[in-house]
Design a protein around this motif. Structure first.
Motif, short mmCIF file in Angstrom:
data_model
loop_
_atom_site.label_atom_id
_atom_site.label_comp_id
_atom_site.label_asym_id
_atom_site.label_seq_id
_atom_site.Cartn_x
_atom_site.Cartn_y
_atom_site.Cartn_z
N SER A 1 49.52 50.02 37.37
CA SER A 1 49.93 48.71 36.86
C SER A 1 48.78 47.72 36.78
N LEU A 2 47.75 47.89 37.63
CA LEU A 2 46.68 46.89 37.71
C LEU A 2 45.35 47.36 37.15
N ALA A 3 45.21 48.67 36.87
CA ALA A 3 43.91 49.17 36.41
C ALA A 3 43.44 48.45 35.15
N ARG A 4 44.33 48.32 34.18
CA ARG A 4 43.95 47.66 32.93
C ARG A 4 43.71 46.17 33.14
N VAL A 5 44.56 45.53 33.97
CA VAL A 5 44.42 44.10 34.23
C VAL A 5 43.08 43.79 34.90
N ILE A 6 42.74 44.58 35.92
CA ILE A 6 41.49 44.34 36.64
C ILE A 6 40.29 44.61 35.75
N SER A 7 40.37 45.64 34.91
CA SER A 7 39.28 45.91 33.97
C SER A 7 39.06 44.72 33.04
N ILE A 8 40.15 44.12 32.56
CA ILE A 8 40.05 42.95 31.68
C ILE A 8 39.45 41.76 32.43
N LEU A 9 39.92 41.56 33.67
CA LEU A 9 39.40 40.44 34.47
C LEU A 9 37.91 40.61 34.74
N LEU A 10 37.47 41.85 34.99
CA LEU A 10 36.05 42.09 35.22
C LEU A 10 35.22 41.78 33.98
N GLN A 11 35.80 42.00 32.81
CA GLN A 11 35.09 41.70 31.58
C GLN A 11 35.10 40.20 31.26
N GLU A 12 36.22 39.54 31.51
CA GLU A 12 36.37 38.15 31.12
C GLU A 12 35.93 37.15 32.20
N TYR A 13 36.18 37.49 33.46
CA TYR A 13 35.85 36.57 34.56
C TYR A 13 35.11 37.30 35.68
N PRO A 14 33.96 37.91 35.35
CA PRO A 14 33.28 38.75 36.37
C PRO A 14 32.86 37.97 37.61
N ILE A 15 32.36 36.75 37.43
CA ILE A 15 31.86 35.99 38.58
C ILE A 15 32.99 35.70 39.57
N LEU A 16 34.14 35.29 39.06
CA LEU A 16 35.25 34.96 39.94
C LEU A 16 35.82 36.21 40.62
N VAL A 17 35.88 37.31 39.89
CA VAL A 17 36.38 38.56 40.49
C VAL A 17 35.46 39.01 41.60
N TRP A 18 34.15 39.03 41.32
CA TRP A 18 33.20 39.46 42.35
C TRP A 18 33.16 38.48 43.51
N ALA A 19 33.32 37.18 43.24
CA ALA A 19 33.33 36.19 44.31
C ALA A 19 34.51 36.41 45.25
N PHE A 20 35.66 36.74 44.68
CA PHE A 20 36.84 36.99 45.50
C PHE A 20 36.60 38.19 46.42
N PHE A 21 36.10 39.29 45.84
CA PHE A 21 35.88 40.47 46.66
C PHE A 21 34.70 40.29 47.62
N PHE A 22 33.72 39.47 47.24
CA PHE A 22 32.62 39.17 48.16
C PHE A 22 33.17 38.48 49.41
N GLY A 23 34.03 37.47 49.22
CA GLY A 23 34.65 36.80 50.36
C GLY A 23 35.53 37.74 51.15
N LEU A 24 36.22 38.63 50.46
CA LEU A 24 37.10 39.59 51.11
C LEU A 24 36.31 40.52 52.02
N VAL A 25 35.23 41.08 51.49
CA VAL A 25 34.43 42.02 52.27
C VAL A 25 33.69 41.31 53.40
N LEU A 26 33.14 40.13 53.11
CA LEU A 26 32.40 39.38 54.13
C LEU A 26 33.29 39.09 55.34
N ALA A 27 34.50 38.63 55.09
CA ALA A 27 35.40 38.32 56.19
C ALA A 27 35.91 39.57 56.89
N SER A 28 35.89 40.71 56.18
CA SER A 28 36.39 41.95 56.76
C SER A 28 35.45 42.52 57.81
N ILE A 29 34.20 42.10 57.79
CA ILE A 29 33.23 42.61 58.76
C ILE A 29 33.61 42.20 60.17
#
Length: 320
Positions: free
Chosen positions: A90-118
């Motif tokens: 359900s999300l593969a296509r959506v996330i692919s589109i988001l990575l193409q259209e809003y890469p900075i925000l997508v990577w920023a979200f996961f950067f915060g996610l991984v940083l806090a996960s440490i």
């Protein structure tokens, strides 16, 4: 086996955790294992997977299907992987589109996610020693070394898809190493996404078979390490997570040897500062929005860690 009561009690929450893992694994650079750990089910997942094998059939034959299902924690695994599949399809296509259209925000979200996960991983290390620190640094080094790899290209044959599935699933079970990232490095990732989008059943079955075998073998190794050397294992995993931040830094530019590349996927791009990004591309760096999204991810992880602390504390309390 009580299928009627499957989604009572905790199992709807397990499905949601599986959906979170699936969403993370779609993104090259983010690991579903990270989501499993911060949501308090990582140890249970590894333990359950490590029990799948020939011994299950012995229990089935001698004690019945219900006993075998209970032995492998089948309701938990079924709920979790149901969530993963729901998310991927359900999300593969959506996330692919988001990575193409809003890469900075997508990577920023996961950067915060991984940083806090440490923090949850390092906090659960029962004791620190020189060897524990060495394994932490080893994990950081491995993740950075992987980030320096450049994408390859191999044909999508039944054999390569089988082997790719086995390799990717091993990475997926480790916090910080993305199965999708590994697939991208060997040139299979676009082909797998295409198979998912267009329902290429043969290719999907080959990939799934490899993933199943890799999961059974690697989960046994990881379970043994978690019981025998938990401090060093957690330190190594935490190091991988820390080093993986290099992969998902939000501001990126095409590498010198990748001219004409239009993809927003991390391995084809090099890290840069927000100011240099604006200077080189003429586009907005979206600094404010990126920081906001990253902080939302940090708060989300810390909230999950806080409310799931009791469960995770029990699962990681095994002495070394």
């Amino acid at each position: 086996m009580n299928f009627i009561g499957l989604f009572k009690s905790r199992y709807p929450g397990v499905v949601l955790r599986g959906m979170g893992m699936g969403a993370a694994d779609v993104v090259p650079g983010v690991s579903g294992g990270t989501i499993a750990f911060i949501t308090g089910i990582y140890q249970e997942l590894i333990e359950s997977l490590s029990r799948i094998g020939p011994h299950c059939f012995t229990i089935w034959r001698e004690q019945g299907l219900s006993a075998a299902w209970k032995y492998i924690n089948g309701s938990f695994l079924l709920s979790l992987f149901l969530g993963v599949l729901i998310s991927i399809f359900s999300l593969a296509r959506v996330i692919s589109i988001l990575l193409q259209e809003y890469p900075i925000l997508v990577w920023a979200f996961f950067f915060g996610l991984v940083l806090a996960s440490i923090l949850p991983i390092l906090r659960n290390i029962p004791r620190w020693s020189p060897s524990t620190i060495a394994f932490l640094l080893l994990g950081v080094t491995l993740a950075i070394a992987l980030s320096e790899l450049r994408p390859g290209e191999i044909p999508a044959t039944p054999l390569t898809l089988f082997l790719s599935g086995a390799l990717a699933i091993c990475a997926m079970t480790l916090p910080g190493i993305s199965g999708a990232f590994i697939l991208l490095m060997i040139g299979i990732y676009p082909k797998v996404l295409t198979a998912v989008h267009t329902l290429q059943i043969t290719n999907l079955l080959c990939f799934a078979a490899g993933a199943a075998l890799g999961l059974m073998l690697f989960s046994r190794l990881l379970s043994w390490l978690m019981h025998k050397y938990i401090a060093r294992t957690l330190a190594f995993l935490g190091g991988i997570l820390l080093g993986s931040l290099k992969i998902i830094w939000p501001w990126k530019l095409p590498m010198d040897n990748a001219e004409g590349v239009s993809t927003k996927l991390a391995p084809l791009l090099s890290n840069t500062s927000p100011s240099n990004f604006m200077a080189q591309t003429g586009e907005s760096a979206h600094i404010g929005a990126a920081i906001t999204v990253a902080l939302v991810a940090v708060v989300l992880v810390l909230a999950i860690d806080y409310f799931g602390g009791a469960q995770r504390g029990k699962s990681c309390a095994t002495p070394q």
